[in-house]
Scaffold this motif. Sequence first.
Motif, short mmCIF file in Angstrom:
data_model
loop_
_atom_site.label_atom_id
_atom_site.label_comp_id
_atom_site.label_asym_id
_atom_site.label_seq_id
_atom_site.Cartn_x
_atom_site.Cartn_y
_atom_site.Cartn_z
N ARG A 1 -121.62 -19.45 -5.93
CA ARG A 1 -120.42 -18.67 -6.23
C ARG A 1 -119.91 -17.89 -5.03
NH1 ARG A 1 -119.36 -18.02 -11.87
NH2 ARG A 1 -120.99 -18.94 -13.18
N VAL A 2 -120.26 -18.28 -3.82
CA VAL A 2 -119.84 -17.52 -2.64
C VAL A 2 -118.32 -17.50 -2.52
CG1 VAL A 2 -119.78 -17.60 -0.12
CG2 VAL A 2 -121.96 -17.71 -1.31
N ALA A 3 -117.68 -18.67 -2.60
CA ALA A 3 -116.23 -18.73 -2.46
C ALA A 3 -115.55 -18.00 -3.62
CB ALA A 3 -115.77 -20.19 -2.40
N GLU A 4 -116.04 -18.18 -4.83
CA GLU A 4 -115.46 -17.51 -6.00
C GLU A 4 -115.58 -16.00 -5.88
OE1 GLU A 4 -116.17 -17.38 -10.86
OE2 GLU A 4 -117.22 -18.85 -9.62
N GLU A 5 -116.73 -15.53 -5.42
CA GLU A 5 -116.93 -14.09 -5.27
C GLU A 5 -116.06 -13.53 -4.15
OE1 GLU A 5 -118.74 -10.27 -5.96
OE2 GLU A 5 -118.34 -12.08 -7.13
N ALA A 6 -115.87 -14.31 -3.08
CA ALA A 6 -115.01 -13.85 -1.99
C ALA A 6 -113.57 -13.68 -2.46
CB ALA A 6 -115.08 -14.83 -0.82
N VAL A 7 -113.07 -14.65 -3.20
CA VAL A 7 -111.69 -14.56 -3.71
C VAL A 7 -111.55 -13.36 -4.63
CG1 VAL A 7 -109.99 -15.71 -5.16
CG2 VAL A 7 -111.20 -17.01 -3.41
N ARG A 8 -112.56 -13.11 -5.46
CA ARG A 8 -112.49 -11.97 -6.38
C ARG A 8 -112.45 -10.65 -5.61
NH1 ARG A 8 -115.45 -8.15 -8.46
NH2 ARG A 8 -117.28 -8.78 -7.27
N GLN A 9 -113.29 -10.51 -4.59
CA GLN A 9 -113.33 -9.27 -3.83
C GLN A 9 -112.05 -9.07 -3.03
OE1 GLN A 9 -116.95 -9.64 -1.57
NE2 GLN A 9 -118.23 -8.86 -3.22
N TRP A 10 -111.52 -10.14 -2.45
CA TRP A 10 -110.28 -10.01 -1.70
C TRP A 10 -109.10 -9.70 -2.62
CZ3 TRP A 10 -111.60 -15.14 1.19
CH2 TRP A 10 -112.53 -14.87 2.19
N ALA A 11 -109.06 -10.33 -3.80
CA ALA A 11 -107.98 -10.05 -4.74
C ALA A 11 -108.03 -8.60 -5.22
CB ALA A 11 -108.07 -11.01 -5.93
N THR A 12 -109.23 -8.05 -5.37
CA THR A 12 -109.37 -6.65 -5.76
C THR A 12 -108.81 -5.72 -4.69
OG1 THR A 12 -111.33 -7.16 -7.08
CG2 THR A 12 -111.02 -4.87 -6.43
#
Length: 657
Positions: free
Chosen positions: A497-508
């Motif tokens: 989930r590295v890419a998914e978690e990165a997108v979530r943190q950047w979107a936040t």
Amino acid sequence: MAPAEQGATRYARVVVDSRLPQLDRVFEYRVPPAMEGVAPGVRVRVPLRGDRLADGWVLDVADERAWEGEVADVERVVSPVPVLQPEVWALARAVADRAAGGASDVLRLAIPGRQARVEKAWLARGAAEPAPLPALADDAEAVLPGLVEARRRVALECAGGVAPVAAAEGEAWVGRWAVALAALARQALERGEQAILVVPDHREQRQLRLALEAAVGADRVVELDARQPNPDRYRGFLRCVGQEPVAVIGPRSAVYAPAARLGLLVVWEDGDPLLAEPLAPWVHARDAALVRQAQSGCALVLAGHARSTDAERLVELGFLEHELLGRHRVRVLPTAMTDDGRRIPTQAFAALRDALAERPVLVQVGRPGHAPGLRCGGCGARGRCQACGGPLGRRTRQAPPSCRLCGRIAAAWRCPTCRATALVEVGRGSSRIAEELGRALPGVPVVVADGEHERLSLDARPRIVVATRGAEPIAEGGYGAVVLLDGDALLAREGLRVAEEAVRQWATARALAAEGAPVVLAGVAGPIAAALTGTTTVPFARAELAERRALRFPPAVRAATVTGLPDAVAEALEALAAIPHVDVLGPVPVVPGPGAAPTASAAHSERAIVRFGYAEGAELAGAARGRVLAAASRPRKPGAQVRLRIRLDDPEPFDGL
């Protein structure tokens, strides 16, 4: 015994508070004729074997016995308050069965410890008349009208932005997502129902509390959080026991809050790892929410700034409806790799300098401290603690090297390979980047926000805020510019989930920008950068889910880990592999984690991964529970290794993919 005497005898069905899997069942006890207060939901003390006593909760009381053998008496009633509500017991039992765990482990999360003084005051006060709902502001808009009435199930993607709300200390700024969820909670309270809103941590909880107090009034908001003092948490829990229409907010355990008339259940940022329960039976708050919605029929919202693959799977199945809330116009500018992979890109620096004329700016970094890592100056090997094997780092420029795990100072460090004593800094943490920006932009205040320097909000005065991921404060009116650093380092990690978690943190972080502000994503390009530049992250989540379906990785399928002694693991795998559509990976020997000292028990342990479809979940959970019970029933010396442990939906094996 005469018939009249039989009619006067009552029997209580009790669930015992125990971690032993063989005690995960309902016990029957006789209620002594002189004992009063034994009623469904109350705490009691009951005997188990010999002189041993255990705590428990009464499920129901009957005039006839169901157990034909010998029945012991209830020892005493601990409290007359029905802390175990029927809906909580039904949820705990269903969640435990789904995860092949024990119901008492779930109840331990759901019901806080008793506080006698708080309980006495609650009993004396009695039922209170709920305060009237405050009037909505003139500019308040209806959010998803009809969601509560129609009991809709929605995957809500919030576009972002910040908004002011009226607070006791004056105007406060929160994310627009909090205002939207507070409006949904008000819809439930207007119908005389309760609302439960689950958030990852105290930062989101604070924003949601402020928005709820403005929307429904402070008297209607109940917080349930382990960070609270025990009396405050128990006082809030007792308010939920009644029928009062309140909005309950809290971290992952709040999903188990009592609510007999539940109208709305919300999980914010369901992809956040903090919502995964670290205690047995390790049930994610999202999974518990799905079970509770099925039992209560309430409206369900899985919301976030980015769509998780788990929520996208439910949308594609038709279980959830897709909704996009609001529009947040920002300019996302992906940049290529910089000259040395570390410095702030020229485009990002220009955006910071221009925005500082009017507003604060945000620089998101990956690690706290001065130098996140240290390596040997002689051979280049990574510097590790000589006590625990953890990585060495430096908190400030002047601080000595210390372990990032145990905190021990490495005063006399010597490389075990080349015997050199010099350490070279690797990477840049929040304090080091703050120092560099302060030198590059003299006269501009620089603020650090990380685990050691917590800031929840700040005013609109121009300044530079250097924050680690998840520690970004809310700025009044939003940030004039946002720069997202260390993207390449974040994506270089191993994990499913590295890419998914990165997108979530950047979107936040993107959601904290002011309307029209630039957002610079440094060192990242391709599909992941495109996920942040578009109006929705759904295409990225859909592509991630399709790739995992092809590989049979979660959440396309469920997975369980089987760990223990080789004979117990082999017996468990034989039983589980007989279930259709199940495949087994392994077993392989258990390898201690980095820095962990090898033990005799770990040297003889094995682990296997079992993948199975959602349709086979109930059958596999039952078989897994049976094998755990069989292994636990065998004699074991005190302190000896547990023979078998089965964990369903275990994310750990996929962290290194």
